[in-house]
Design a protein around this motif. Structure first.
Motif, mmCIF file in Angstrom:
data_model
loop_
_atom_site.group_PDB
_atom_site.id
_atom_site.type_symbol
_atom_site.label_atom_id
_atom_site.label_comp_id
_atom_site.label_asym_id
_atom_site.label_seq_id
_atom_site.Cartn_x
_atom_site.Cartn_y
_atom_site.Cartn_z
ATOM 1 N N TYR A 132 68.086 27.959 54.548
ATOM 2 C CA TYR A 132 67.050 28.312 55.526
ATOM 3 C C TYR A 132 67.227 29.728 56.084
ATOM 4 O O TYR A 132 66.295 30.542 55.988
ATOM 5 N N MET B 155 64.488 32.669 54.874
ATOM 6 C CA MET B 155 63.588 33.200 55.897
ATOM 7 C C MET B 155 63.852 34.690 56.135
ATOM 8 O O MET B 155 62.925 35.465 56.381
ATOM 9 N N THR C 96 62.446 36.541 52.857
ATOM 10 C CA THR C 96 60.988 36.500 52.682
ATOM 11 C C THR C 96 60.250 37.231 53.800
ATOM 12 O O THR C 96 59.053 37.509 53.669
ATOM 13 N N LYS D 84 54.787 33.523 49.060
ATOM 14 C CA LYS D 84 55.610 33.567 50.274
ATOM 15 C C LYS D 84 55.402 32.292 51.090
ATOM 16 O O LYS D 84 56.363 31.702 51.595
ATOM 17 N N GLN E 213 58.550 29.799 51.972
ATOM 18 C CA GLN E 213 58.946 29.546 53.354
ATOM 19 C C GLN E 213 58.690 28.100 53.762
ATOM 20 O O GLN E 213 59.544 27.466 54.385
ATOM 21 N N THR F 112 61.150 25.706 52.048
ATOM 22 C CA THR F 112 62.486 25.854 52.632
ATOM 23 C C THR F 112 62.552 25.176 53.998
ATOM 24 O O THR F 112 63.518 24.466 54.305
ATOM 25 N N CYS F 113 61.538 25.386 54.823
ATOM 26 C CA CYS F 113 61.504 24.748 56.148
ATOM 27 C C CYS F 113 61.466 23.233 56.013
ATOM 28 O O CYS F 113 62.182 22.518 56.729
#
Length: 496
Positions: A232, A236, A239, A249, A253, A256-257
């Motif tokens: 994470y 972040m 990106t 993107k 993101q 990943t979140c």
């Protein structure tokens, strides 16, 4: 304000980038613009630019690489095996054209390696492991040769880093055996270091336009393959400097979140994603929005799952979508629709993706206990306090089946573990392990790995080693390959 890449004037890019090493590997202004559009997932715009390049400079071999990029991202977004089978025939013709070009360009071997690697990654999504192994072996050899010829060409490291992590983390099985036969061996930590160094160095170099591609692969590696705790913050961070107009993107993101318990952030990113006819249709993002909304027990997630089913042209994530719709029905206490959706899990889509395999397992398992289902969803969303409250409102004796007793202990352990309450976590992990070690469920094996991780952190390496080995010793359970691989990586870390 973060620097936005892909916004440098094209003339400046051409002056700075060492793309024009050969007239027939000419990464000129038009090609750079096409490449930029591919990595924003504006694939139709990229196709128009590539067609113009083909008309103006038909001998430019960069065209074949760009066309392969378009097909690669098209197949990733449509998830269609039919489309994959239709397009894969183009691979050989592209490689043939490139192989006739200037052998003194750093793009000569690099482009061939990229095309092989991209097809290998797509093939692996449909279980074609032997063909994928051959392509990875070919890409690995080409990149190593190119590194010897052009040691200062940094893009070699992108593919080599990816191969190192993917092969180094493979569980024992057919694909790993095939790659070993070819002599390809991986090293997870070396690969992570290679990609991390590249992510740091590219923005300071003339190769900056390749930054988003490197981060795309690095995000996949950190989240899905290495399952790094640094996924994470690193993704972040890396990106942040990519343009907000990039739909890729958004994907990196949000995914990943979602994978790291940052549920509210994932929802915000997906709800505010760039839209319009310029972008490639990407139904998976609707599926992902449904997942993160349901993680906070927002039953309006059904709208997103229905949208995914309407837009989706492939077979992946269909079973898992119907499972989530079944859970929504269960949370509404609508058992008739719950049963109907389970039948769709069994009879729709395919079982290539791990999520779909698990969805099919769950469709054939007993109905989940409502408390455990809520705790599971809340935990996945990172709502740890709410998950703990849901669990502590119940007692162990409230759960009647063996599966529910194991899962109750396991869920309590996971929540306490993430809250930093390691002693409480160990107590519940041990309970889940002891009750579940003779069952087919994954809870016991995963508990053993997670106990190993805690003891590793406590520097009690003897106990860490013991629990990693316990995890490996358990067989014929869900997620066996991935859990066994986690345990083996743990043993490798502690020198066991």
């Amino acid at each position: 304000m973060p620097l936005k890449i892909l916004r440098l004037p094209l003339l400046l890019l051409i002056l700075l980038l060492p793309f024009g090493a050969s007239a027939n590997f000419d990464f000129n202004a038009n090609c750079v613009k096409a490449y930029q559009n591919i990595f924003e997932l504006k694939l139709n715009t990229a196709k128009v630019l590539i067609a113009a390049e083909k008309k103006a400079r038909p001998q430019n071999s960069i065209i074949h690489l760009l066309e392969n990029y378009v097909d690669y991202f098209y197949l990733l977004t449509v998830e269609s095996k039919t489309e994959f089978e239709k397009l894969e025939a183009k691979k050989s013709a592209r490689l043939d054209q490139i192989s006739k070009d200037d052998k003194n360009s750093p793009y000569y071997l690099y482009a061939q390696a990229e095309i092989n690697l991209q097809w290998a990654l797509i093939r692996g999504r449909y279980g074609a492991y032997f063909a994928a192994s051959r392509e990875i072996n070919k890409a690995n050899g080409l990149l190593k040769d190119n590194q010897k010829k052009f040691p200062n060409f940094p893009l070699n490291t992108k593919g080599l880093g990816l191969i190192n992590v993917v092969i180094g983390s493979l569980p024992d099985g057919f694909m790993k055996s095939a790659l070993s036969t070819f002599g390809v061996k991986g090293d997870v930590q070396l690969g992570l270091n290679q990609l991390d160094q590249l992510a740091e160095s590219l923005p300071k170099s003339t190769y900056e336009p390749f930054y988003e591609e490197v981060i795309f692969y690095y995000a996949y590696i950190l989240s899905d393959v290495a399952k790094s705790k640094q996924a994470y913050p690193k993704i972040m961070k890396y990106t942040a400097r990519i343009s907000d107009s990039s739909l890729l993107k958004t994907y990196m993101q949000a995914y990943t979140c979602a994978r790291n318990g940052k549920n509210e952030q994932a929802i915000e990113i997906l709800e505010n994603r760039p839209k319009g006819n310029a972008y490639q249709s990407f139904a998976y993002l609707d599926y992902l929005l449904g997942v993160v909304r349901l993680n906070k027990l927002d039953l309006r997630a059904a709208v997103n799952f229905d949208q995914f089913l309407q837009l989706n042209r492939g077979v992946n994530y269909v079973k898992d979508t119907y499972l989530h719709l079944a859970w929504i029905s269960l949370l509404k206490e609508d058992t008739a629709n719950y049963t109907a959706y389970l039948n769709k899990v069994r009879n729709s889509g395919a079982s290539y993706a791990e999520k779909d395999k698990q969805a099919l397992n769950e469709a054939n398992a007993p109905m989940p206990h409502l408390v455990l289902l809520k705790a599971r969803l809340l935990y996945d969303g990172g709502y740890l306090t709410r998950a703990l409250e849901a669990l502590t409102d119940s007692k162990a004796e409230d759960f009647k089946t063996v599966k529910d007793k194991i899962e109750y202990a396991y869920r309590l352990a996971r929540v306490n573990d993430d809250l930093g309450k390691e002693d409480a976590a160990l107590t519940h992990y041990l309970m889940a392990f002891n009750i579940g070690k003779t069952q087919k469920y994954y809870y016991a094996a995963k508990s053993a790995v997670l106990m190993g991780n805690i003891y590793e952190k406590k520097r009690n390496l003897a106990k860490a080693k013991a629990y990693f080995n316990y995890a490996i010793s358990l067989k014929d359970h869900e997620y066996e390959n991935s859990i066994e691989n986690e345990a083996k990586q743990g043993l490798k870390r502690i020198g066991g």
